[in-house]
Design a protein around this motif. Structure first.
Motif, PDB file in Angstrom:
ATOM      1  N   HIS A 225       8.715  -6.824  39.325  1.00  0.00           N
ATOM      2  CA  HIS A 225       8.752  -8.264  39.030  1.00  0.00           C
ATOM      3  C   HIS A 225       7.357  -8.870  38.885  1.00  0.00           C
ATOM      4  CE1 HIS A 225       8.223  -9.039  43.365  1.00  0.00           C
ATOM      5  NE2 HIS A 225       7.803 -10.217  42.976  1.00  0.00           N
ATOM      6  N   GLN A 226       6.345  -8.146  39.360  1.00  0.00           N
ATOM      7  CA  GLN A 226       4.960  -8.645  39.182  1.00  0.00           C
ATOM      8  C   GLN A 226       4.397  -8.246  37.823  1.00  0.00           C
ATOM      9  OE1 GLN A 226       3.272  -6.677  42.667  1.00  0.00           O
ATOM     10  NE2 GLN A 226       2.742  -8.677  43.518  1.00  0.00           N
ATOM     11  N   ARG A 227       4.921  -7.180  37.285  1.00  0.00           N
ATOM     12  CA  ARG A 227       4.350  -6.642  36.034  1.00  0.00           C
ATOM     13  C   ARG A 227       4.808  -7.472  34.839  1.00  0.00           C
ATOM     14  NH1 ARG A 227       2.882  -0.952  36.141  1.00  0.00           N
ATOM     15  NH2 ARG A 227       3.504  -0.869  33.970  1.00  0.00           N
ATOM     16  N   TRP A 228       3.987  -8.443  34.475  1.00  0.00           N
ATOM     17  CA  TRP A 228       4.320  -9.296  33.329  1.00  0.00           C
ATOM     18  C   TRP A 228       3.933  -8.606  32.009  1.00  0.00           C
ATOM     19  CZ3 TRP A 228       0.215 -10.360  30.204  1.00  0.00           C
ATOM     20  CH2 TRP A 228      -1.053 -10.224  30.769  1.00  0.00           C
ATOM     21  N   TRP A 229       3.181  -7.532  32.092  1.00  0.00           N
ATOM     22  CA  TRP A 229       2.655  -6.858  30.909  1.00  0.00           C
ATOM     23  C   TRP A 229       3.483  -5.611  30.572  1.00  0.00           C
ATOM     24  CZ3 TRP A 229       0.651  -6.853  35.771  1.00  0.00           C
ATOM     25  CH2 TRP A 229       0.511  -5.611  36.400  1.00  0.00           C
ATOM     26  N   SER A 230       3.204  -5.046  29.378  1.00  0.00           N
ATOM     27  CA  SER A 230       3.913  -3.834  28.959  1.00  0.00           C
ATOM     28  C   SER A 230       2.975  -3.042  28.049  1.00  0.00           C
ATOM     29  CB  SER A 230       5.165  -4.218  28.164  1.00  0.00           C
ATOM     30  OG  SER A 230       4.759  -4.749  26.898  1.00  0.00           O
ATOM     31  N   ALA A 231       3.492  -1.994  27.447  1.00  0.00           N
ATOM     32  CA  ALA A 231       2.676  -1.195  26.526  1.00  0.00           C
ATOM     33  C   ALA A 231       2.327  -1.998  25.273  1.00  0.00           C
ATOM     34  CB  ALA A 231       3.417   0.080  26.140  1.00  0.00           C
ATOM     35  N   GLU A 232       3.051  -3.115  25.063  1.00  0.00           N
ATOM     36  CA  GLU A 232       2.755  -3.946  23.886  1.00  0.00           C
ATOM     37  C   GLU A 232       1.669  -4.997  24.189  1.00  0.00           C
ATOM     38  OE1 GLU A 232       6.297  -3.038  24.151  1.00  0.00           O
ATOM     39  OE2 GLU A 232       5.407  -1.574  22.785  1.00  0.00           O
TER      40      GLU A 232
ATOM     41  N   LEU B 139      -4.621  -9.043  35.285  1.00  0.00           N
ATOM     42  CA  LEU B 139      -3.202  -8.732  35.518  1.00  0.00           C
ATOM     43  C   LEU B 139      -2.529  -9.651  36.536  1.00  0.00           C
ATOM     44  CD1 LEU B 139      -3.352  -4.813  35.632  1.00  0.00           C
ATOM     45  CD2 LEU B 139      -3.003  -6.312  33.661  1.00  0.00           C
ATOM     46  N   LEU B 140      -3.275 -10.566  37.157  1.00  0.00           N
ATOM     47  CA  LEU B 140      -2.704 -11.406  38.218  1.00  0.00           C
ATOM     48  C   LEU B 140      -1.322 -11.942  37.853  1.00  0.00           C
ATOM     49  CD1 LEU B 140      -5.238 -13.973  39.745  1.00  0.00           C
ATOM     50  CD2 LEU B 140      -3.918 -12.227  40.917  1.00  0.00           C
ATOM     51  N   PRO B 141      -0.322 -11.643  38.647  1.00  0.00           N
ATOM     52  CA  PRO B 141       0.971 -12.272  38.412  1.00  0.00           C
ATOM     53  C   PRO B 141       0.859 -13.756  38.813  1.00  0.00           C
ATOM     54  CG  PRO B 141       1.147 -10.353  39.871  1.00  0.00           C
ATOM     55  CD  PRO B 141      -0.290 -10.700  39.769  1.00  0.00           C
ATOM     56  N   ASP B 142       1.662 -14.612  38.249  1.00  0.00           N
ATOM     57  CA  ASP B 142       1.639 -16.055  38.575  1.00  0.00           C
ATOM     58  C   ASP B 142       0.232 -16.642  38.428  1.00  0.00           C
ATOM     59  OD1 ASP B 142       4.312 -15.860  39.319  1.00  0.00           O
ATOM     60  OD2 ASP B 142       3.735 -15.204  41.329  1.00  0.00           O
ATOM     61  N   MET B 143      -0.419 -16.298  37.356  1.00  0.00           N
ATOM     62  CA  MET B 143      -1.795 -16.773  37.118  1.00  0.00           C
ATOM     63  C   MET B 143      -1.793 -18.291  36.934  1.00  0.00           C
ATOM     64  SD  MET B 143      -4.847 -15.733  36.626  1.00  0.00           S
ATOM     65  CE  MET B 143      -6.340 -15.705  35.654  1.00  0.00           C
ATOM     66  N   ARG B 144      -2.623 -18.978  37.702  1.00  0.00           N
ATOM     67  CA  ARG B 144      -2.751 -20.421  37.519  1.00  0.00           C
ATOM     68  C   ARG B 144      -4.216 -20.838  37.535  1.00  0.00           C
ATOM     69  NH1 ARG B 144       0.885 -20.701  35.182  1.00  0.00           N
ATOM     70  NH2 ARG B 144       2.990 -21.297  35.681  1.00  0.00           N
ATOM     71  N   VAL B 145      -5.088 -19.892  37.830  1.00  0.00           N
ATOM     72  CA  VAL B 145      -6.471 -20.255  38.080  1.00  0.00           C
ATOM     73  C   VAL B 145      -7.309 -20.092  36.812  1.00  0.00           C
ATOM     74  CG1 VAL B 145      -6.874 -17.965  39.074  1.00  0.00           C
ATOM     75  CG2 VAL B 145      -8.437 -19.752  39.567  1.00  0.00           C
ATOM     76  N   SER B 146      -8.163 -21.079  36.565  1.00  0.00           N
ATOM     77  CA  SER B 146      -8.994 -21.054  35.358  1.00  0.00           C
ATOM     78  C   SER B 146     -10.323 -21.756  35.630  1.00  0.00           C
ATOM     79  CB  SER B 146      -8.244 -21.772  34.221  1.00  0.00           C
ATOM     80  OG  SER B 146      -8.789 -21.411  32.980  1.00  0.00           O
TER      81      SER B 146
END
Ligand code: NDP
Length: 319
Positions: free
Chosen positions: A35-42, A300-307
């Motif tokens: 559920h943390q992995r928002w990324w994929s091979a694409e 890769l941070l899941p739930d990224m909100r920081v900028s």
């Protein structure tokens, strides 16, 4: 502070660093859950200056996490060779030529990305240059240092923002910067309080102000007056180039802040520590693998909100 106190302080700092190294090494051994992995091979991650050093390691680690990595290098032969090493390790890595100071190279890279992938999800600005090693402080290559580290980074950010693909987790830009570029560092900073305050105030910060600051330094290098200009005393040209990168990160974060959900772009910078690479004459305290870690974590941070923030060893630090 007497010399014993200084020694104690150094020892304590060393112990803290070692403890944090061990903590991170432990955290890194825990895999991301599904559920943390928002990324994929694409998911497409572009790394600049990735033929060696920290950039190569960032490409390696992102590849291990299963993304498609575009490993770029200004020299085709060495870049292809580096990509081949990772491909032979079974990673999804492709090579493309990219010189961050050559607009033609940037344009043709972006056209290639658009045609082959439609856009990108992660940009790592890693390409960099420093002439001095150790405590040397020559400004002979000041122009090259400032342009590679600051202008090259700016070129890439400007060129790739329009290519950032909409994504619920947000696209990400991570720039490899340095604590040497701290605005309010204890030892190594611009001495003029007013200039520092101007560069600190994100509401009034502008590209013109950052450019004017680095250009003033370059003019003083040309006319030989830079030593009395109140610039950072240690690695002056390099420190200033990274200070400019840090300020530009905050500026771009401000300008991107209003993008709607689903089209967010998070931009941050980090210091990798003092890393054993060609840049330091392999004299650093940490390995390229450790130096790459915070870039990969931020990417890769899941739930990224920081900028618009500055990090080191997976923690936010002051600009
Ligand atoms: P390296 O010298 O090993 O790597 C620098 C990379 O940048 C090389 O791949 C180099 O390519 C590339 N590069 C330079 N100019 C350009 C350009 N115009 N276009 C594209 N690529 C370019 O050093 P590191 O791995 O140590 O440095 C990586 C980043 O980390 C830099 O931004 C550096 O400032 C930063 N950093 C490093 C620290 C350290 O202790 N090592 C500490 C703090 C920050 P080529 O091989 O062709 O020269």
């Amino acid at each position: 502070m007497d010399s014993t106190e200084k020694q104690d302080r150094r020892e304590r700092a060393k112990e803290r660093r070692e403890k944090r190294r061990q903590e991170i090494s432990l955290i890194r051994s825990i895999p991301y859950s599904d559920h943390q992995r928002w990324w994929s091979a694409e998911t497409i991650a572009v790394v600049t200056g990735a033929n060696r050093g920290i950039g190569f390691e960032i490409a390696h680690q992102l590849g291990l996490h299963g993304l498609t990595v575009v490993l770029t290098s200004r020299e085709t032969a060495v870049g292809e060779e580096a990509a081949k090493v990772l491909q032979e390790g079974g990673l999804n890595v492709v090579f493309h030529q990219l010189d961050v100071l050559d607009q033609e190279s940037i344009d043709s890279f972006c056209a290639w990305i658009k045609e082959n992938y439609g856009g990108i999800d992660i940009l790592i600005n890693n390409a960099g240059f420093n002439h001095n090693i150790g405590s040397e402080n020559s400004v002979e290559f000041a122009e090259k240092v400032i342009s590679t580290n600051y202008v090259g980074t700016k070129n890439m950010i400007k060129a790739t923002i329009p290519l950032m693909r909409p994504n619920a987790a947000g696209a990400r830009i991570v720039t490899v910067s340095s604590r040497l570029g701290r605005l309010n560092g204890r030892k190594n900073r611009i001495s003029d309080d007013e200039v520092r305050h101007q560069l600190e105030d994100v509401d009034s910060l502008s590209e013109e102000l950052i450019d004017a600051t680095v250009n003033k330094f370059l003019e003083q290098v040309k006319d030989g007056t830079w030593t009395s200009g109140g610039w950072p005393q240690n690695n002056t040209d390099y420190s200033l180039s990274k200070l400019a990168v840090n300020a530009y990160t905050r500026l771009v974060a401000r300008d991107l802040a209003d993008r709607p959900e689903g089209e967010k772009i998070y931009i941050n910078c980090y210091c990798p520590g003092w890393v054993k690479t060609a840049m330091t004459g392999w004299a650093g305290q940490v390995t390229p693998e450790e130096g790459a870690d915070t870039a990969v974590w931020l990417s890769l941070l899941p739930d990224m909100r920081v900028s618009g923030k500055f990090f080191a060893e997976r923690r936010e630090i002051h600009f």
